[in-house]
Design a protein around this motif. Structure first.
Motif, PDB file in Angstrom:
ATOM      1  N   LYS A 132      39.419   8.515  -5.286  1.00  0.00           N
ATOM      2  CA  LYS A 132      39.828   9.846  -5.729  1.00  0.00           C
ATOM      3  C   LYS A 132      39.162  10.225  -7.045  1.00  0.00           C
ATOM      4  O   LYS A 132      38.716  11.366  -7.221  1.00  0.00           O
ATOM      5  CB  LYS A 132      41.348   9.913  -5.867  1.00  0.00           C
ATOM      6  N   GLU A 133      39.075   9.259  -7.968  1.00  0.00           N
ATOM      7  CA  GLU A 133      38.409   9.586  -9.240  1.00  0.00           C
ATOM      8  C   GLU A 133      36.937   9.878  -9.009  1.00  0.00           C
ATOM      9  O   GLU A 133      36.383  10.830  -9.570  1.00  0.00           O
ATOM     10  CB  GLU A 133      38.551   8.458 -10.262  1.00  0.00           C
ATOM     11  N   GLY A 134      36.271   9.050  -8.183  1.00  0.00           N
ATOM     12  CA  GLY A 134      34.846   9.264  -7.920  1.00  0.00           C
ATOM     13  C   GLY A 134      34.578  10.628  -7.305  1.00  0.00           C
ATOM     14  O   GLY A 134      33.676  11.354  -7.720  1.00  0.00           O
ATOM     15  N   TYR A 135      35.378  10.972  -6.293  1.00  0.00           N
ATOM     16  CA  TYR A 135      35.220  12.269  -5.632  1.00  0.00           C
ATOM     17  C   TYR A 135      35.550  13.411  -6.594  1.00  0.00           C
ATOM     18  O   TYR A 135      34.794  14.385  -6.711  1.00  0.00           O
ATOM     19  CB  TYR A 135      36.133  12.334  -4.410  1.00  0.00           C
ATOM     20  N   ASN A 136      36.674  13.285  -7.291  1.00  0.00           N
ATOM     21  CA  ASN A 136      37.132  14.360  -8.176  1.00  0.00           C
ATOM     22  C   ASN A 136      36.193  14.567  -9.356  1.00  0.00           C
ATOM     23  O   ASN A 136      36.025  15.687  -9.831  1.00  0.00           O
ATOM     24  CB  ASN A 136      38.543  14.079  -8.684  1.00  0.00           C
ATOM     25  N   ARG A 137      35.587  13.482  -9.836  1.00  0.00           N
ATOM     26  CA  ARG A 137      34.645  13.612 -10.955  1.00  0.00           C
ATOM     27  C   ARG A 137      33.477  14.501 -10.543  1.00  0.00           C
ATOM     28  O   ARG A 137      33.053  15.386 -11.312  1.00  0.00           O
ATOM     29  CB  ARG A 137      34.139  12.228 -11.355  1.00  0.00           C
ATOM     30  N   TYR A 176      41.744  -5.647  -9.051  1.00  0.00           N
ATOM     31  CA  TYR A 176      41.994  -4.216  -9.270  1.00  0.00           C
ATOM     32  C   TYR A 176      40.717  -3.521  -9.738  1.00  0.00           C
ATOM     33  O   TYR A 176      40.301  -2.504  -9.175  1.00  0.00           O
ATOM     34  CB  TYR A 176      43.114  -4.009 -10.298  1.00  0.00           C
ATOM     35  N   HIS A 177      40.067  -4.077 -10.775  1.00  0.00           N
ATOM     36  CA  HIS A 177      38.830  -3.470 -11.289  1.00  0.00           C
ATOM     37  C   HIS A 177      37.736  -3.458 -10.218  1.00  0.00           C
ATOM     38  O   HIS A 177      37.009  -2.470 -10.070  1.00  0.00           O
ATOM     39  CB  HIS A 177      38.331  -4.243 -12.516  1.00  0.00           C
ATOM     40  N   PHE A 178      37.632  -4.569  -9.491  1.00  0.00           N
ATOM     41  CA  PHE A 178      36.574  -4.689  -8.487  1.00  0.00           C
ATOM     42  C   PHE A 178      36.720  -3.619  -7.403  1.00  0.00           C
ATOM     43  O   PHE A 178      35.763  -2.907  -7.082  1.00  0.00           O
ATOM     44  CB  PHE A 178      36.608  -6.088  -7.864  1.00  0.00           C
ATOM     45  N   PHE A 179      37.909  -3.505  -6.842  1.00  0.00           N
ATOM     46  CA  PHE A 179      38.117  -2.533  -5.767  1.00  0.00           C
ATOM     47  C   PHE A 179      38.131  -1.100  -6.295  1.00  0.00           C
ATOM     48  O   PHE A 179      37.761  -0.169  -5.576  1.00  0.00           O
ATOM     49  CB  PHE A 179      39.394  -2.858  -5.000  1.00  0.00           C
ATOM     50  N   TYR A 180      38.550  -0.911  -7.544  1.00  0.00           N
ATOM     51  CA  TYR A 180      38.480   0.430  -8.152  1.00  0.00           C
ATOM     52  C   TYR A 180      37.020   0.867  -8.244  1.00  0.00           C
ATOM     53  O   TYR A 180      36.669   2.008  -7.933  1.00  0.00           O
ATOM     54  CB  TYR A 180      39.123   0.420  -9.540  1.00  0.00           C
ATOM     55  N   GLY A 181      36.158  -0.075  -8.679  1.00  0.00           N
ATOM     56  CA  GLY A 181      34.725   0.236  -8.772  1.00  0.00           C
ATOM     57  C   GLY A 181      34.135   0.586  -7.425  1.00  0.00           C
ATOM     58  O   GLY A 181      33.339   1.533  -7.300  1.00  0.00           O
ATOM     59  N   LEU A 182      34.505  -0.151  -6.373  1.00  0.00           N
ATOM     60  CA  LEU A 182      34.034   0.170  -5.016  1.00  0.00           C
ATOM     61  C   LEU A 182      34.519   1.555  -4.591  1.00  0.00           C
ATOM     62  O   LEU A 182      33.778   2.314  -3.958  1.00  0.00           O
ATOM     63  CB  LEU A 182      34.537  -0.890  -4.023  1.00  0.00           C
ATOM     64  N   GLY A 183      35.769   1.866  -4.951  1.00  0.00           N
ATOM     65  CA  GLY A 183      36.318   3.181  -4.624  1.00  0.00           C
ATOM     66  C   GLY A 183      35.553   4.304  -5.309  1.00  0.00           C
ATOM     67  O   GLY A 183      35.298   5.357  -4.703  1.00  0.00           O
ATOM     68  N   ILE A 208      32.389   4.336  -6.128  1.00  0.00           N
ATOM     69  CA  ILE A 208      31.115   4.507  -5.411  1.00  0.00           C
ATOM     70  C   ILE A 208      31.338   5.281  -4.110  1.00  0.00           C
ATOM     71  O   ILE A 208      30.618   6.241  -3.808  1.00  0.00           O
ATOM     72  CB  ILE A 208      30.470   3.136  -5.116  1.00  0.00           C
ATOM     73  N   LYS A 209      32.339   4.853  -3.344  1.00  0.00           N
ATOM     74  CA  LYS A 209      32.636   5.507  -2.071  1.00  0.00           C
ATOM     75  C   LYS A 209      32.984   6.982  -2.265  1.00  0.00           C
ATOM     76  O   LYS A 209      32.533   7.843  -1.490  1.00  0.00           O
ATOM     77  CB  LYS A 209      33.808   4.791  -1.396  1.00  0.00           C
ATOM     78  N   GLY A 210      33.779   7.301  -3.297  1.00  0.00           N
ATOM     79  CA  GLY A 210      34.173   8.682  -3.562  1.00  0.00           C
ATOM     80  C   GLY A 210      32.992   9.575  -3.874  1.00  0.00           C
ATOM     81  O   GLY A 210      32.900  10.716  -3.388  1.00  0.00           O
ATOM     82  N   LYS A 211      32.055   9.066  -4.673  1.00  0.00           N
ATOM     83  CA  LYS A 211      30.874   9.858  -5.027  1.00  0.00           C
ATOM     84  C   LYS A 211      29.967  10.076  -3.819  1.00  0.00           C
ATOM     85  O   LYS A 211      29.444  11.169  -3.604  1.00  0.00           O
ATOM     86  CB  LYS A 211      30.121   9.169  -6.172  1.00  0.00           C
ATOM     87  N   ILE A 212      29.795   9.023  -3.012  1.00  0.00           N
ATOM     88  CA  ILE A 212      28.969   9.142  -1.802  1.00  0.00           C
ATOM     89  C   ILE A 212      29.591  10.148  -0.832  1.00  0.00           C
ATOM     90  O   ILE A 212      28.899  10.989  -0.252  1.00  0.00           O
ATOM     91  CB  ILE A 212      28.800   7.763  -1.118  1.00  0.00           C
ATOM     92  N   TYR A 213      30.907  10.061  -0.681  1.00  0.00           N
ATOM     93  CA  TYR A 213      31.607  10.971   0.228  1.00  0.00           C
ATOM     94  C   TYR A 213      31.460  12.425  -0.224  1.00  0.00           C
ATOM     95  O   TYR A 213      31.257  13.320   0.592  1.00  0.00           O
ATOM     96  CB  TYR A 213      33.084  10.585   0.300  1.00  0.00           C
ATOM     97  N   PHE A 214      31.531  12.657  -1.541  1.00  0.00           N
ATOM     98  CA  PHE A 214      31.359  14.013  -2.073  1.00  0.00           C
ATOM     99  C   PHE A 214      29.954  14.528  -1.774  1.00  0.00           C
ATOM    100  O   PHE A 214      29.779  15.678  -1.345  1.00  0.00           O
ATOM    101  CB  PHE A 214      31.619  14.047  -3.579  1.00  0.00           C
TER     102      PHE A 214
END
Length: 317
Positions: A240-245, A287-294, A296-302
């Motif tokens: 959500k942060e990646g996409y929203n950013r 937590y940090h590891f999967f947050y970082g993956l999230g 990346i995924k959010g930005k790619i999805y956007f």
């Protein structure tokens, strides 16, 4: 001056009770407390909170929502509030006894300054940035001389260690107060369904662009417990942060080559920081590891969504 406190909550009854009891013990008491529930608070808890607040003459109001949404909870709270000032609190904060009093001092001093949109205090338990982290953030364009800044490429800067009152570009949504009048013109955007990310940044950027400003006062302090219960999984939060950013950049940033370039560099640095955080804080490794993956995924999805929309519009033309 009447203060309305709005607490959006989801599945954190124990923390919510602690938060409300810290409100009850304030040196300056609010007019009302509104709890906006995205979970299912027990009937006996609601009765307890109502009784405790009414002992001090504080009105308790409860609203149940069907679909979880932090942005909608805040907008509903703002709509239903009767005070001139609305203070939004996360359900896992505990206020120092003079938190409200110190916010009100700023509001009363600036009563005639209609360009002041919001006032916030600080989290006394916020993690301190190490020398290495400060250098790292500077290298990736994630720092500023201003303590509370919105950078032109869509990232925000914060500092909970300031010693004197400062003007700010933005204030954190879970500990901050706003003029009720502001909500006639502005609303929190539901960037993503559920417990979203960065809605406070987007909200403040809207307001800042219209010439308003905010104030951070270090005299008002609270404890943020960062309760994990009721919190979304790390990957989902990161997504959500990646996409929203990216979305916030597209909505508010000036589309210059410099801003695009630095946004890419800053985004890379912010993802890298999450992975490094896995080693800086071993107990939060996963937590940090999967947050970082999230992220990346959010930005790619956007990016995929944006390209798809552009292609569709060309086909229609």
């Amino acid at each position: 001056m009447r203060i309305s406190i709005v607490i959006p909550t989801k599945d954190r009854e124990k923390s919510l009770i602690e938060c409300v009891l810290s409100i009850k013990n304030q040196t300056f008491l609010p007019y009302e407390v509104l709890v906006i529930d995205d979970g299912e608070i027990k009937k006996e808890t609601k009765i307890f909170l109502k009784k405790e607040l009414e002992k001090k003459g504080i009105i308790f109001r409860y609203f149940k929502k069907e679909k979880p949404s932090l942005a909608r909870s805040k907008n509903l709270g703002a709509k239903k509030s009767q005070g001139e000032i609305i203070l939004f609190l996360d359900d896992d904060v505990v206020l120092e006894k003079d938190y409200l009093e110190n916010l009100v001092k700023v509001w009363e001093r600036e009563e005639n300054n209609q360009k002041l949109a919001g006032v916030s205090g600080l989290m006394k338990n916020a993690s301190r940035k190490s020398f290495f982290e400060k250098i790292f953030l500077k290298l990736f364009f994630l720092s500023s001389k201003k303590s509370w800044a919105i950078l032109p490429w869509g990232y925000q800067v914060w500092n909970h260690e300031i010693k004197k009152e400062e003007k700010a570009d933005w204030i954190p949504g879970g500990i901050s107060s706003f003029r009720k009048e502001i909500f006639k013109e502005f609303q929190f955007k539901e960037l993503q369904p559920g417990r979203t990310a960065l809605e406070d940044l987007e909200f403040c950027w809207q307001i800042k662009k219209k010439g308003y400003f905010f104030i951070i006062t270090p005299q008002a302090k609270l404890l943020h417990k960062e309760e994990m219960q009721g919190k979304e999984k790390a990957f989902i939060s990161g997504f959500k942060e990646g996409y929203n950013r990216c979305l916030i950049f597209s909505l508010h940033a000036k589309k210059t080559f410099k801003n695009y370039l630095i946004f890419i560099i800053a985004s890379f640095g912010w993802v890298l920081r999450q992975f490094l955080g896995s080693f800086w804080e071993p107990r939060y490794f996963f937590y940090h590891f999967f947050y970082g993956l999230g992220l990346i995924k959010g930005k790619i999805y956007f990016l995929k969504n944006s390209l798809h929309k552009k292609l569709q519009s060309k086909i229609i033309k």
